[in-house]
Design an enzyme around this catalytic site. Structure first.
Site, PDB file in Angstrom:
ATOM      1  CD  GLN A 180      -2.539   1.001   2.499  1.00 21.40           C
ATOM      2  OE1 GLN A 180      -2.036   0.925   3.568  1.00 21.40           O
ATOM      3  NE2 GLN A 180      -3.886   1.894   2.892  1.00 21.40           N
ATOM      4  CD  GLU A 208     -13.840  -6.917   5.109  1.00 17.23           C
ATOM      5  OE1 GLU A 208     -13.540  -7.727   6.647  1.00 17.23           O
ATOM      6  OE2 GLU A 208     -14.973  -6.443   3.951  1.00 17.23           O
ATOM      7  CD  GLU A 223      -3.489  10.597  18.848  1.00 12.89           C
ATOM      8  OE1 GLU A 223      -3.059  10.185  17.958  1.00 12.89           O
ATOM      9  OE2 GLU A 223      -3.180  10.196  20.310  1.00 12.89           O
TER      10      GLU A 223
END
Ligand SMILES: Cc1cc2nc3c(=O)[nH]c(=O)nc-3n(C[C@H](O)[C@H](O)[C@H](O)COP(=O)(O)OP(=O)(O)OC[C@H]3O[C@@H](n4cnc5c(N)ncnc54)[C@H](O)[C@@H]3O)c2cc1C
Lengths: 399, 372
Positions: free
Chosen positions: A126, A245, A386
């Site tokens: 990725q 997903e 965060e």
């Protein structure tokens, strides 16, 4: 209300358990349980076993060779497989790119790439994050400039997990630097890692592992047919991938496996003449995290039930991400603490794949501190905790 | 009340800081991982008087009080110096109390490395659970047993060992102190790098010749006194590390930009840093408390030792986890300067007792104090 599985779901769970008993090699589950590093072949071996059973792509539709399991079945599979210390399924092709191609890819792309993903012909990684684009992913600066039938790609990706094994990378690249908003000039491009001009450099993490990499692109020529969907619409696809997903995001299976492992260690370690598990201070900490996990498992099932009813998980998945990572990190912390002084030796050769070194202290000790350190990543990647809190305050709490 | 540092201590701290800034870096750290100590750094520390500051004048040094220890270790912590100075304080202090002035002299001069072999598989942080056996025959002692995670054993010229001369494994009485030469027969080591830097080893003793030192009855009080001093050292070092980590994190928050502005402008992160700053000041005060009581009577001393170690264990966890989190991915990398600080700070909880151990001991000591 009924908190228990239906008879069909229980039957499915039994089938999963039987499969794991018969087909999960002990060599692999031992490695995972002891926190050793897995080789590319280890992952591929486990993928092959799942593929034989038809469970490698549980979320894919049957038309594309998937198992098309229901949300509950997928949850059961996920939980049982991780609880049995099986290697994780490498998600980049199967869970990330696959669904994007099914939704936005051309029929040629689907016909070419999907079977190859399912067959492990290609290992994908990725390529989203860059040194300057982490939480603010839309600020990616790697450029792709169209020249005839090719894009010429220049720039750098980073934190690319297992990129050292990869044949292909899917990337977010900037195709329109002049776009009004940064999100508007981004495209989704598939790049062959063997193209000239690509260089992969490993990054060593604080636990000594080398699972992430920097990937550099200089004048890398990519055929235009490797563009997914439309030019400058990549952000939409990227967001789809990030929200798709997400039922596994809570990591309930990982937490259960980790807790079981912790309990075994605490029952073995001695403290003040009795097992650590009977020390009231430590027992209280273990109980605390178990209580949290029991509730989170049900929160997770509530989201699974919604998904089963066809609702896309929204900000709930942000809650699951935060609570799930907190629980797993607490278990990692307790495991480190449980091994006592044996958390201090830092012999990375003991975690190498295929190690036959004599352990230092108990065999389970070697991975305790490295895993604690490594899993600090859980609250950083996939949208940091965060950022997830920001999503909850905006979309759920309307603050 | 006077919380100012004496001029001598201030001068030592300043020169130590300058020397470390000039001399200490990744190469010295790699040497410490490979061999236990970088000879050039060790010599510089001796030269500066860092080792002498840990001992009293009668012992051949020029310090030895709680604030001396705290001053030195806070500075060492700031740069995560991985030299075995805690071992010098701990094993050297025991040798000094046992009248081994020659060894202490060599140590202060920088000509000697020491370690204490006390931990055993299964005794965790318990000082009086000792199963290594000492036997005497014709006035000569020999030791047999397994000592685990012995910090600095591979570099040590002389090893101080606890072993049982009488009684059962868990007895407070019947613990003897011994010295064993690094090349003694029957001594074997499995060395390894430590997660916080430096080197350690599994040490096995098989009828290894040893010299008995220390009192004839039990060595437990000496051991406890010097472990309390080592806890002070470790806590002060932790405060130095936490200061350095806080400063690094603040720098990063000011320079790292996401969404077009410094991430330090996000209130969620600002508040995390405020909490971190509060906990570090609490830790500093706990160290002062312990430094002021480390030479007091044992019950008072150990209450402060447990209080400091317990509080610093908690603060260290917060600082480790939040500093990495607030850095994002870069905080996870070995190359970035945070990594070795974080690992060394994390390791504090695995030596001389973790927060639970000291919480339990604090309660026990309190009950004892009230009953007495
Ligand atoms: C082990 C590991 C594996 C990874 N694998 C991959 C991969 O395979 N492919 C890939 O593309 N990426 C991967 N990533 C990258 C990951 O997605 C990023 O690290 C993540 O997006 C955070 O970005 P950053 O590290 O640049 O931190 P930053 O975005 O710089 O964040 C630093 C800190 O600021 C906080 N922060 C940022 N913005 C805000 C805000 N608006 N409000 C409050 N706080 C904020 C963050 O939460 C964090 O605490 C991986 C990361 C790690 C650590």
């Amino acid at each position: 209300m009924d908190l228990s599985y239906t008879p069909e779901e229980r039957a499915f769970r039994d089938e999963v358990r039987a499969f794991l008993r018969d087909r999960l090699p002990k060599r692999l589950s031992d490695k995972v349980r002891l926190g050793r590093h897995l080789s590319k072949d280890d992952y591929l071996e486990w993928h092959a076993r799942l593929r034989e059973k038809g469970w490698l792509a549980p979320n894919w539709p049957k038309a594309h060779g998937g198992a098309e399991l229901s949300a509950v079945q997928r949850h059961i599979l996920d939980e049982e497989v991780t609880a049995a210390h099986a290697p994780r399924v490498v998600p980049f092709g199967l869970n990330m790119l696959g669904p994007v191609l099914m939704k936005f890819g051309s029929s040629e792309q689907q016909a070419h790439y999907l079977p190859r993903i399912l067959n492990d012909d290609d290992w994908w990684c990725q390529g989203y994050s860059e040194p300057g684009a982490g939480s603010d992913l839309a600020s990616v600066r790697t450029t792709a400039v169209r020249e005839g039938d090719e894009y010429v790609v220049n720039g750098q990706k980073t934190w690319t997990t297992l990129g050292q094994h990869a044949d292909w990378i899917f990337c977010l690249v900037r195709t329109d630097p002049q776009a009004e908003k940064p999100q508007q000039g981004i495209s989704f491009l598939l790049i062959d890692m063997n193209t000239p001009g690509i260089e992969v450099r490993p990054i060593v993490l604080i636990d000594g592992s080398t699972e992430v990499n920097e990937v550099f692109f200089s004048d890398v020529r990519v055929p235009v047919e490797n563009l997914v969907g439309e030019e400058n619409k990549g952000w939409t696809y990227a967001k789809y991938l990030l929200t798709h997903e997400r039922t596994g995001i809570a990591g309930v299976g990982f937490a259960s496996a980790g807790l079981a492992n912790l309990k075994r260690i605490a029952a073995t370690e001695m403290s003040g003449g009795r097992p650590l598990s009977e020390n009231p201070f430590f027992a209280a900490r273990m109980a605390q995290v178990e209580i949290d996990l029991m509730a989170m498992a049900t929160t997770n099932l509530r989201v699974v039930a919604q998904a089963e009813a066809g609702q896309a998980p929204g900000p709930e998945s942000s809650m699951l991400k935060i609570k799930g990572t907190q629980i797993r990190q607490e278990i990692n912390f307790l495991t480190r603490r449980a091994v006592g002084p044996y958390a201090m030796p830092f012999a990375s050769e003991l975690l190498e794949e295929g190690t036959n070194h004599e352990p230092i202290g108990p065999e389970y000790a070697a991975a305790a501190a490295p895993q604690y350190l490594n899993n600090r990543k859980l609250s950083i990647y996939g949208g940091s905790n965060e950022i997830q809190r920001g999503i909850i305050t905006k979309t759920l709490l309307n603050l | 009340m006077d919380f100012t540092m004496s001029d001598e201590r201030r001068m030592l701290a300043d020169s130590l800081r300058r020397t470390i800034e000039r001399q200490y870096g990744p190469e010295a750290r790699a040497k410490a991982d490979d061999t236990g100590s970088d000879p050039a750094v060790w010599a510089a520390l001796a030269e500066l008087g860092v080792l002498g500051a840990l001992f009293t004048e009668e012992q051949g040094g020029f310090g030895g009080a709680g604030p001396d220890i705290a001053t030195v270790f806070e500075e060492l912590g700031r740069a995560a110096v991985a030299e075995p100075v805690t071992e010098a304080l701990l094993a050297g202090g025991i040798l000094a109390d046992c009248g081994k002035s020659d060894a202490v002299e060599q140590l202060i001069a920088g000509d000697m490395h020491l370690c204490l072999a006390q931990t055993e598989p299964g005794n965790r942080y318990d000082l009086t659970t000792v199963s290594t056996q000492a036997t005497e025959s014709g006035g000569a002692w020999a030791l047999t047993g397994h000592k685990s995670v012995v910090v600095n054993a591979p570099a040590a010229n002389l090893i101080v060992v606890t072993a049982r001369v009488a009684g059962d494994v868990g007895d407070r009485d019947g613990i003897g102190l011994f010295t064993v030469a690094a090349n003694a027969k029957g001594l074997a080591m499995r060395p390894y790098p430590m997660i916080g830097g430096g080197r350690g080893a599994e040490v096995t003793l098989d009828a290894t010749p040893a010299e008995r030192i220390g009192p004839d009855d039990t060595a437990a009080p000496i051991l406890e006194r010097h472990v309390a001093r080592a806890i002070l050292a470790q806590c002060a070092e932790a405060v130095g590390m936490m200061d350095a980590i806080r400063d690094m994190t603040l720098d990063y928050l000011r320079t790292r930009k996401q969404f077009g502005r410094p991430i330090g402008s996000f209130q969620a992160l600002q508040h995390r840093m405020a909490d971190m700053a509060i906990e570090i000041e609490q830790a500093r005060s706990a160290v002062l408390n312990l430094a002021g009581h480390v030479d007091e009577e044992p019950a008072l001393r150990d209450r402060h030792a447990s209080a400091a170690k317990q509080l610093i264990g908690r603060a260290a966890r917060l600082v480790v986890e939040d500093s990495v989190q607030l850095h994002g991915g870069i905080g996870m990398t070995a190359e970035y300067g945070l990594g070795h600080l974080v690992r060394r700070l994390m390791a504090v909880d695995h030596r001389f007792g973790d927060t639970d151990h000291h919480l339990e001991r604090f309660i026990a000591l309190r009950i004892g104090a009230e009953a007495g």
